[in-house]
Design an enzyme around this catalytic site. Structure first.
Site, mmCIF file in Angstrom:
data_model
loop_
_atom_site.group_PDB
_atom_site.id
_atom_site.type_symbol
_atom_site.label_atom_id
_atom_site.label_comp_id
_atom_site.label_asym_id
_atom_site.label_seq_id
_atom_site.Cartn_x
_atom_site.Cartn_y
_atom_site.Cartn_z
ATOM 1 N N HIS A 125 -9.366 5.122 -1.268
ATOM 2 C CA HIS A 125 -9.670 4.246 -2.410
ATOM 3 C C HIS A 125 -10.974 4.674 -3.096
ATOM 4 O O HIS A 125 -11.910 3.887 -3.242
ATOM 5 C CB HIS A 125 -9.774 2.788 -1.945
ATOM 6 C CG HIS A 125 -9.472 1.804 -3.038
ATOM 7 N ND1 HIS A 125 -8.866 0.585 -2.797
ATOM 8 C CD2 HIS A 125 -9.708 1.831 -4.378
ATOM 9 C CE1 HIS A 125 -8.733 -0.083 -3.937
ATOM 10 N NE2 HIS A 125 -9.243 0.659 -4.908
ATOM 11 N N ARG A 152 -2.837 -0.233 -6.591
ATOM 12 C CA ARG A 152 -3.043 -1.042 -5.402
ATOM 13 C C ARG A 152 -1.968 -0.716 -4.386
ATOM 14 O O ARG A 152 -0.812 -0.453 -4.742
ATOM 15 C CB ARG A 152 -3.001 -2.544 -5.731
ATOM 16 C CG ARG A 152 -4.192 -3.046 -6.536
ATOM 17 C CD ARG A 152 -5.470 -3.018 -5.696
ATOM 18 N NE ARG A 152 -6.633 -3.538 -6.416
ATOM 19 C CZ ARG A 152 -7.454 -2.821 -7.144
ATOM 20 N NH1 ARG A 152 -7.230 -1.510 -7.272
ATOM 21 N NH2 ARG A 152 -8.488 -3.375 -7.738
ATOM 22 N N GLU A 186 -5.913 -1.125 4.086
ATOM 23 C CA GLU A 186 -6.871 -0.035 3.936
ATOM 24 C C GLU A 186 -7.988 -0.209 4.965
ATOM 25 O O GLU A 186 -8.647 -1.235 4.967
ATOM 26 C CB GLU A 186 -7.472 -0.026 2.527
ATOM 27 C CG GLU A 186 -6.456 0.321 1.452
ATOM 28 C CD GLU A 186 -7.038 0.270 0.056
ATOM 29 O OE1 GLU A 186 -8.144 -0.301 -0.127
ATOM 30 O OE2 GLU A 186 -6.399 0.786 -0.868
#
Length: 317
Positions: free
Chosen positions: A283, A235, A264
C-alpha cells in the site's frame, strides 16, 4: 480541538505542527476525553482507521463535533449516513492522484516485463545463463481498461496515451464529459464485462465501500482475456481474493499486481504470496515525499476549516 484516533501518532514533523497549532486530545486518554468532551470540535482520523462503530460512539459522545477530518482518500471507514444525520461534515484528501497513477504504471511495467522475477534470477547464485525464450508482455500500444475514471483514473489514462500510445477503455458509474474523454483518448464502456474482454491490462482505481465490495470476483476474472493482467491500486476490499487465487491457478488471467490486499498485510501463508505471477506491494502508491507533504497541507486546511466552523475544502458530505 481535535481528537486523534488510537495510540498511533502522526509522523514527528506532523505531530509537532499539530502540537504547536492545535489543542489535541487523544482518544485513548479516556479521562481527559471525558473531562473535555464539550470542547472537542473535530475528530481526526489517521491511518489506523477506527471502526465505523467506534466513530459513531465518538460522534454520539461529543456533542459539539462539527467534522470528521480523514487523513486519506477513502472514507469507507466512516459511517457517512450517521455523520450526515448528526450534521457532521466529513472530508477526505486530494493530491495523491499523480503519485498513485505513476505507481500504477510501475506495477504494470514490473508485472508485464518480469522485473521482480528478473531481479531475483540475477541475484540467484545458480543463475548462469540468460534464457532468451523468457518473454514479457508488451505495454506500448496495448489496450488498457480503467475501472473508475476519477482523478486517479484520469491520470492513469494520460500516462497510457501520452507515454505508451495505448488504447484506453474505461468503465465508470457515470460517463465522463465528452471533452474529458477526448483529452485522454478514452472510450466509455456501458458494462464492466465489455471492458474486461477487450483489454490487456485492467487497472482498478475505484473507492472502497459497500458499492464496490468484491466488485471483482470469479465471473469478472473469467471475462478477462487469459493473457490479461489485473492491477489494483484502489482497495483490497474490491477483490474476492479467493476468486483471484483460483483465476490465477486456473490461468484465467496471466497475472496480478496488487498494491492493496484484504487484510493488509496478508497472512504469511496466504497463497497469493507464493505465486510467481503475482506482484504485491504494501500500500505504497502514494508514498512519495512530495505527495505526502501535499496531502498533509490539504489535511491541515480541512482541520482549520472544521475548527472555524467553515465548510471543509475537501468535503465528502
Amino acid at each position: 480541538m481535535a481528537v486523534l484516533q488510537g495510540d498511533i501518532k502522526f509522523p514527528e514533523s506532523l505531530q509537532r505542527r499539530l502540537d504547536e497549532n492545535y489543542d489535541v486530545v487523544f482518544e485513548h486518554d479516556v479521562e481527559n476525553l471525558k473531562r473535555r468532551r464539550d470542547e472537542i470540535l473535530a475528530i481526526v482520523v489517521y491511518y489506523n482507521k477506527p471502526s465505523k462503530e467506534k466513530l459513531n460512539e465518538l460522534i454520539d459522545d461529543l456533542p459539539n463535533v462539527r467534522a470528521i477530518v480523514n487523513h486519506g482518500v477513502g472514507v469507507n471507514n466512516i459511517d457517512l449516513e450517521a455523520a450526515k444525520a448528526r450534521g457532521v461534515q466529513v472530508s477526505n484528501l486530494s493530491g495523491a492522484e499523480v503519485s498513485v497513477a505513476d505507481f500504477a504504471f510501475a506495477l504494470i511495467l514490473a508485472a508485464a516485463r518480469n522485473v521482480v522475477q528478473g531481479h531475483a534470477r540475477s541475484h540467484n547464485p545458480m543463475f548462469t545463463k540468460i534464457d532468451f525464450d523468457w518473454l514479457g508482455k508488451e505495454v506500448s500500444e496495448s489496450a488498457i481498461g480503467i475501472v473508475g475514471m476519477g482523478r486517479i483514473g484520469t491520470e492513469v489514462a494520460k500516462r497510457a496515451t501520452q507515454g505508451f500510445n495505448m488504447k484506453v477503455m474505461y468503465y465508470n458509474r457515470k460517463r465522463r464529459p465528452l471533452d474529458e474523454e477526448i483529452s485522454v483518448r478514452a472510450t466509455y464502456c456501458e458494462s464492466l464485462n465489455e471492458l474486461l474482454g477487450n483489454v490487456d491490462f485492467v487497472v482498478v482505481t475505484v473507492p472502497g465501500g459497500k458499492e464496490t465490495s468484491k466488485m471483482f470476483g470469479w465471473d469478472q476474472f473469467c471475462a478477462m482475456k487469459e493473457t490479461a493482467m489485473f492491477i489494483n491500486v484502489s482497495r483490497g476490499s474490491v477483490v474476492d481474493q479467493e476468486a483471484l487465487v483460483r483465476a490465477l491457478k486456473e490461468k484465467k488471467i496471466a497475472g496480478a499486481a496488487l498494491d492493496v490486499t484484504d487484510p493488509e498485510p496478508l497472512p504469511c501463508d496466504h497463497p497469493l504470496l507464493t505465486m510467481d505471477n503475482v506482484l504485491i506491494t504494501p500500500h505504497i502508491a502514494s508514498s512519495t515525499a512530495t505527495t505526502r507533504k501535499l496531502m498533509f497541507e490539504v489535511f491541515l486546511q480541512n482541520v482549520d476549516a472544521a475548527l472555524q466552523g467553515k465548510e471543509l475544502p475537501n468535503r465528502v458530505i
